[in-house]
Motif scaffolding. Structure first.
Motif, short mmCIF file in Angstrom:
data_model
loop_
_atom_site.label_atom_id
_atom_site.label_comp_id
_atom_site.label_asym_id
_atom_site.label_seq_id
_atom_site.Cartn_x
_atom_site.Cartn_y
_atom_site.Cartn_z
N ASP A 1 9.57 42.55 -6.48
CA ASP A 1 9.76 43.73 -7.30
C ASP A 1 8.45 44.08 -8.00
N LEU A 2 8.26 45.34 -8.21
CA LEU A 2 7.12 45.81 -8.99
C LEU A 2 7.63 46.49 -10.23
N GLU A 3 6.86 46.42 -11.31
CA GLU A 3 7.21 47.09 -12.56
C GLU A 3 6.07 48.02 -12.91
N LEU A 4 6.37 49.28 -13.17
CA LEU A 4 5.36 50.26 -13.54
C LEU A 4 5.66 50.74 -14.95
N CYS A 5 4.63 50.71 -15.82
CA CYS A 5 4.76 51.17 -17.20
C CYS A 5 3.71 52.25 -17.44
N VAL A 6 4.04 53.20 -18.29
CA VAL A 6 3.16 54.34 -18.54
C VAL A 6 2.94 54.52 -20.03
N ALA A 7 1.72 54.87 -20.42
CA ALA A 7 1.43 55.20 -21.83
C ALA A 7 0.33 56.24 -21.85
N ALA A 49 9.73 33.50 -9.92
CA ALA A 49 8.93 32.64 -10.79
C ALA A 49 8.46 33.35 -12.06
N GLY A 50 8.56 34.69 -12.08
CA GLY A 50 8.15 35.39 -13.29
C GLY A 50 7.38 36.66 -13.01
N LEU A 51 6.63 37.08 -14.02
CA LEU A 51 5.92 38.36 -14.00
C LEU A 51 4.42 38.11 -13.98
N SER A 52 3.72 38.86 -13.11
CA SER A 52 2.26 38.71 -13.00
C SER A 52 1.55 39.36 -14.17
N GLU A 53 0.24 39.14 -14.23
CA GLU A 53 -0.61 39.89 -15.15
C GLU A 53 -0.60 41.35 -14.69
N ALA A 54 -0.92 42.24 -15.59
CA ALA A 54 -0.87 43.67 -15.27
C ALA A 54 -2.21 44.16 -14.73
N ALA A 55 -2.13 45.06 -13.77
CA ALA A 55 -3.28 45.85 -13.34
C ALA A 55 -3.13 47.21 -14.00
#
Length: 136
Positions: A1-7, A49-55
């Protein structure tokens, strides 16, 4: 899965400034974005296993159409009208011209259609006793 966040972009974006835009597999659904605005996108991968660091990447949206001008101020002289108006919201790109349409009041027939670069126009040669309407 990928997670995309916007600001919205600022020099140092705090993590609480981000909102989840998508968390799934089907596509990206962003919240409404403002025109001519820089946004930072943060993308992270997740597995069991969890969530990666963000790009992060910063992108800028293109300009939008300008806002409508407010009704113009009108000054009258015999046989002429002068219209002046304020600068409308530019949508992130300078306004380069205005379209002015002139008709007899109550008539749909356009007598003149002008492209004006500034924020005023003088309409001359008008018939005394006639009522005119102008549209920006």
């Amino acid at each position: 899965d990928l997670e995309l966040c916007v600001a919205p972009h600022v020099d140092h974006v705090a993590s609480e400034g981000f909102c989840d835009a998508w968390n799934g597999r089907e596509g990206v659904q962003l919240p409404p974005l403002r025109g001519a605005t820089a946004y930072t996108l943060r993308i992270r991968a997740r597995n069991e296993a969890g969530l990666s660091e963000a790009a992060e990447v910063t992108v800028r949206t293109g300009p939008t159409v300008p806002g409508a001008p407010e009704p113009p101020r009108v000054s009258r002289r015999p046989g002429q009208l002068k219209l002046r108006w304020d600068l409308p919201e530019d949508g992130g790109s300078p306004v380069v011209e205005y379209e002015v349409r002139v008709a007899l009041s109550g008539d749909l027939t356009i007598l003149a259609q002008l492209c004006v670069e500034g924020r005023e126009v003088k309409l001359a040669g008008l018939e005394p006793g006639c009522s005119y309407s102008a549209q920006l």
